[in-house]
Motif scaffolding. Structure first.
Motif, short mmCIF file in Angstrom:
data_model
loop_
_atom_site.label_atom_id
_atom_site.label_comp_id
_atom_site.label_asym_id
_atom_site.label_seq_id
_atom_site.Cartn_x
_atom_site.Cartn_y
_atom_site.Cartn_z
N TYR A 1 2.14 1.75 -3.50
CA TYR A 1 1.04 2.16 -4.35
C TYR A 1 0.73 3.65 -4.17
N TYR A 2 0.56 4.08 -2.92
CA TYR A 2 0.16 5.46 -2.68
C TYR A 2 1.28 6.45 -2.97
N LYS B 1 0.83 -1.21 0.00
CA LYS B 1 0.00 0.00 0.00
C LYS B 1 0.86 1.26 0.00
#
Length: 120
Positions: free
Chosen positions: A70-71, A67
């Motif tokens: 991804y961010y 995550k």
């Protein structure tokens, strides 16, 4: 055929200003395309990170790292796309860089004064 024939000019449609300033349909489309490409790249990279780290990390840590990757990529794509909406981040970068150097000017100046052995 005596009807009206309307010519559809794509460049005229793309140059229609929207809202305040000179933001056009074309700029919004570029912004959206850059953001979509960023999200696609982020999904591909996150999937590969998840797959590569499947055996090496526990599931909680692997998902957290996935995550995070991804961010970071999505935020990077957003920052890259912002100039299409006439939002310039260089002013923020200069202000952030001057914060530290500006702090030096507020500090009292320290000078080495020689000890002459007497009091003046």
């Amino acid at each position: 055929m005596g009807g009206l024939l309307m010519a559809f000019n794509v460049t005229e449609v793309l140059e229609i200003p929207i809202g305040v300033g000179d933001i056009t349909v074309e700029r919004i489309l570029y912004f959206a395309v850059i953001l979509m490409v960023g999200v696609i790249i982020a999904k591909v990279v996150a999937t590969n990170v998840r797959r590569v780290l499947a055996e090496r990390l526990p599931k909680n840590e692997r998902e957290l790292l996935t995550k995070l990757v991804y961010y970071i990529i999505v935020v990077w794509a957003f920052v890259v796309a912002l100039p299409q909406l006439n939002f310039d981040l260089s002013g923020l970068l200069v202000a952030g860089g001057n914060r530290r150097s500006g702090h030096r000017f507020c500090e009292p100046e320290r000078r080495l004064q020689p000890d002459l052995g007497g009091s003046f």
